[in-house]
Design a protein around this motif. Structure first.
Motif, PDB file in Angstrom:
ATOM      1  N   GLU A 259       0.254   5.439  -6.741  1.00  0.00           N
ATOM      2  CA  GLU A 259       0.443   5.685  -5.303  1.00  0.00           C
ATOM      3  C   GLU A 259       1.038   4.469  -4.600  1.00  0.00           C
ATOM      4  OE1 GLU A 259      -3.218   7.092  -3.597  1.00  0.00           O
ATOM      5  OE2 GLU A 259      -3.337   8.756  -5.012  1.00  0.00           O
ATOM      6  N   ALA A 260       0.706   3.275  -5.080  1.00  0.00           N
ATOM      7  CA  ALA A 260       1.231   2.047  -4.480  1.00  0.00           C
ATOM      8  C   ALA A 260       2.663   1.764  -4.926  1.00  0.00           C
ATOM      9  CB  ALA A 260       0.342   0.869  -4.846  1.00  0.00           C
ATOM     10  N   GLY A 261       3.148   2.474  -5.941  1.00  0.00           N
ATOM     11  CA  GLY A 261       4.495   2.256  -6.450  1.00  0.00           C
ATOM     12  C   GLY A 261       4.567   1.192  -7.525  1.00  0.00           C
ATOM     13  N   ALA A 262       3.407   0.741  -8.022  1.00  0.00           N
ATOM     14  CA  ALA A 262       3.382  -0.299  -9.053  1.00  0.00           C
ATOM     15  C   ALA A 262       3.734   0.252 -10.422  1.00  0.00           C
ATOM     16  CB  ALA A 262       2.010  -0.971  -9.093  1.00  0.00           C
TER      17      ALA A 262
ATOM     18  N   TRP B 230       3.141  -8.513  -4.445  1.00  0.00           N
ATOM     19  CA  TRP B 230       3.031  -7.249  -3.709  1.00  0.00           C
ATOM     20  C   TRP B 230       2.032  -6.306  -4.379  1.00  0.00           C
ATOM     21  CZ3 TRP B 230       4.110  -2.395  -5.501  1.00  0.00           C
ATOM     22  CH2 TRP B 230       4.866  -2.300  -6.664  1.00  0.00           C
ATOM     23  N   VAL B 231       1.905  -6.368  -5.715  1.00  0.00           N
ATOM     24  CA  VAL B 231       0.915  -5.541  -6.416  1.00  0.00           C
ATOM     25  C   VAL B 231      -0.492  -6.047  -6.082  1.00  0.00           C
ATOM     26  CG1 VAL B 231       0.023  -4.824  -8.676  1.00  0.00           C
ATOM     27  CG2 VAL B 231       2.489  -4.893  -8.274  1.00  0.00           C
ATOM     28  N   LEU B 232      -0.673  -7.362  -6.068  1.00  0.00           N
ATOM     29  CA  LEU B 232      -1.974  -7.928  -5.708  1.00  0.00           C
ATOM     30  C   LEU B 232      -2.389  -7.510  -4.301  1.00  0.00           C
ATOM     31  CD1 LEU B 232      -1.552 -11.522  -7.152  1.00  0.00           C
ATOM     32  CD2 LEU B 232      -3.098  -9.752  -8.002  1.00  0.00           C
TER      33      LEU B 232
ATOM     34  N   PRO C 256       8.255  -1.399  -3.726  1.00  0.00           N
ATOM     35  CA  PRO C 256       8.917  -0.170  -3.286  1.00  0.00           C
ATOM     36  C   PRO C 256       9.866  -0.477  -2.124  1.00  0.00           C
ATOM     37  CG  PRO C 256       6.553   0.174  -3.481  1.00  0.00           C
ATOM     38  CD  PRO C 256       6.810  -1.293  -3.651  1.00  0.00           C
ATOM     39  N   THR C 257      10.873   0.333  -1.966  1.00  0.00           N
ATOM     40  CA  THR C 257      11.852   0.148  -0.901  1.00  0.00           C
ATOM     41  C   THR C 257      11.133   0.038   0.449  1.00  0.00           C
ATOM     42  OG1 THR C 257      13.422   1.459  -2.148  1.00  0.00           O
ATOM     43  CG2 THR C 257      13.906   1.117   0.182  1.00  0.00           C
ATOM     44  N   GLY C 258      11.528  -0.984   1.209  1.00  0.00           N
ATOM     45  CA  GLY C 258      10.919  -1.173   2.528  1.00  0.00           C
ATOM     46  C   GLY C 258       9.738  -2.116   2.532  1.00  0.00           C
ATOM     47  N   GLU C 259       9.222  -2.480   1.346  1.00  0.00           N
ATOM     48  CA  GLU C 259       8.087  -3.404   1.259  1.00  0.00           C
ATOM     49  C   GLU C 259       8.604  -4.832   1.303  1.00  0.00           C
ATOM     50  OE1 GLU C 259       4.681  -2.850   0.823  1.00  0.00           O
ATOM     51  OE2 GLU C 259       5.080  -0.739   1.223  1.00  0.00           O
ATOM     52  N   ALA C 260       7.796  -5.702   1.835  1.00  0.00           N
ATOM     53  CA  ALA C 260       8.143  -7.130   1.835  1.00  0.00           C
ATOM     54  C   ALA C 260       7.972  -7.692   0.445  1.00  0.00           C
ATOM     55  CB  ALA C 260       7.249  -7.878   2.820  1.00  0.00           C
ATOM     56  N   LYS C 261       8.826  -8.645   0.078  1.00  0.00           N
ATOM     57  CA  LYS C 261       8.751  -9.261  -1.252  1.00  0.00           C
ATOM     58  C   LYS C 261       7.765 -10.393  -1.274  1.00  0.00           C
ATOM     59  CE  LYS C 261      13.292  -7.930  -2.718  1.00  0.00           C
ATOM     60  NZ  LYS C 261      14.539  -8.311  -3.249  1.00  0.00           N
TER      61      LYS C 261
ATOM     62  N   LEU D  82       6.270   0.421 -15.630  1.00  0.00           N
ATOM     63  CA  LEU D  82       5.846  -0.611 -14.693  1.00  0.00           C
ATOM     64  C   LEU D  82       6.987  -0.967 -13.747  1.00  0.00           C
ATOM     65  CD1 LEU D  82       3.992  -2.920 -17.221  1.00  0.00           C
ATOM     66  CD2 LEU D  82       2.968  -1.273 -15.645  1.00  0.00           C
ATOM     67  N   ASN D  83       6.677  -1.071 -12.481  1.00  0.00           N
ATOM     68  CA  ASN D  83       7.650  -1.469 -11.466  1.00  0.00           C
ATOM     69  C   ASN D  83       7.320  -2.892 -11.033  1.00  0.00           C
ATOM     70  OD1 ASN D  83       8.882   1.091 -11.413  1.00  0.00           O
ATOM     71  ND2 ASN D  83       7.267   1.845 -10.087  1.00  0.00           N
ATOM     72  N   PHE D  84       8.259  -3.798 -11.202  1.00  0.00           N
ATOM     73  CA  PHE D  84       8.043  -5.190 -10.819  1.00  0.00           C
ATOM     74  C   PHE D  84       8.538  -5.461  -9.405  1.00  0.00           C
ATOM     75  CE2 PHE D  84       8.027  -5.100 -15.409  1.00  0.00           C
ATOM     76  CZ  PHE D  84       6.843  -5.761 -15.672  1.00  0.00           C
ATOM     77  N   ALA D  85       9.556  -4.739  -8.970  1.00  0.00           N
ATOM     78  CA  ALA D  85      10.062  -4.900  -7.603  1.00  0.00           C
ATOM     79  C   ALA D  85       9.238  -4.032  -6.666  1.00  0.00           C
ATOM     80  CB  ALA D  85      11.529  -4.493  -7.546  1.00  0.00           C
TER      81      ALA D  85
END
Length: 102
Positions: free
Chosen positions: A69-72, A18-20, A97-102, A92-95
């Motif tokens: 801004e991306a929640g990463a 999701w970060v990529l 953001p809420t509502g994003e596809a995994k 660092l956020n590995f999951a």
């Protein structure tokens, strides 16, 4: 954590898909920060991080802002007891953001 080491001792950074997708141009920085992270946090002076990643501090600030801004990652400004600035704390956020596809 988003890092691993192979049998030869070479370290690798794992970057969540999701970060990529969210930050194609900045994903390399996220990966580098996973190598620096301790307990999912990084607190290194901006100038030092810019030097280590071979970019200007302004470019680094733009990349960090885009990742934020991306929640990463979450950027937490820090100050000492007298109000003097300390290096930011980057969480660092590995999951996704809420509502994003995994």
């Amino acid at each position: 954590m988003g890092r691993t080491t192979d049998r030869s001792g070479v370290r690798f950074a794992a970057i969540p898909e999701w970060v990529l997708r969210a930050c194609r141009s900045e994903a390399w920085l996220y990966g580098y920060m996973t190598l620096l992270a301790k307990d999912d946090t990084v607190h290194i002076p901006l100038k030092q991080l810019a030097a280590e990643t071979n970019v200007s501090t302004r470019t680094l600030q733009k990349h960090l802002s885009a990742l934020g801004e991306a929640g990463a990652l979450e950027i937490q400004p820090r100050h000492d007891a007298t109000g003097n600035r300390l290096p930011n704390l980057y969480v660092l956020n590995f999951a996704p953001p809420t509502g994003e596809a995994k």
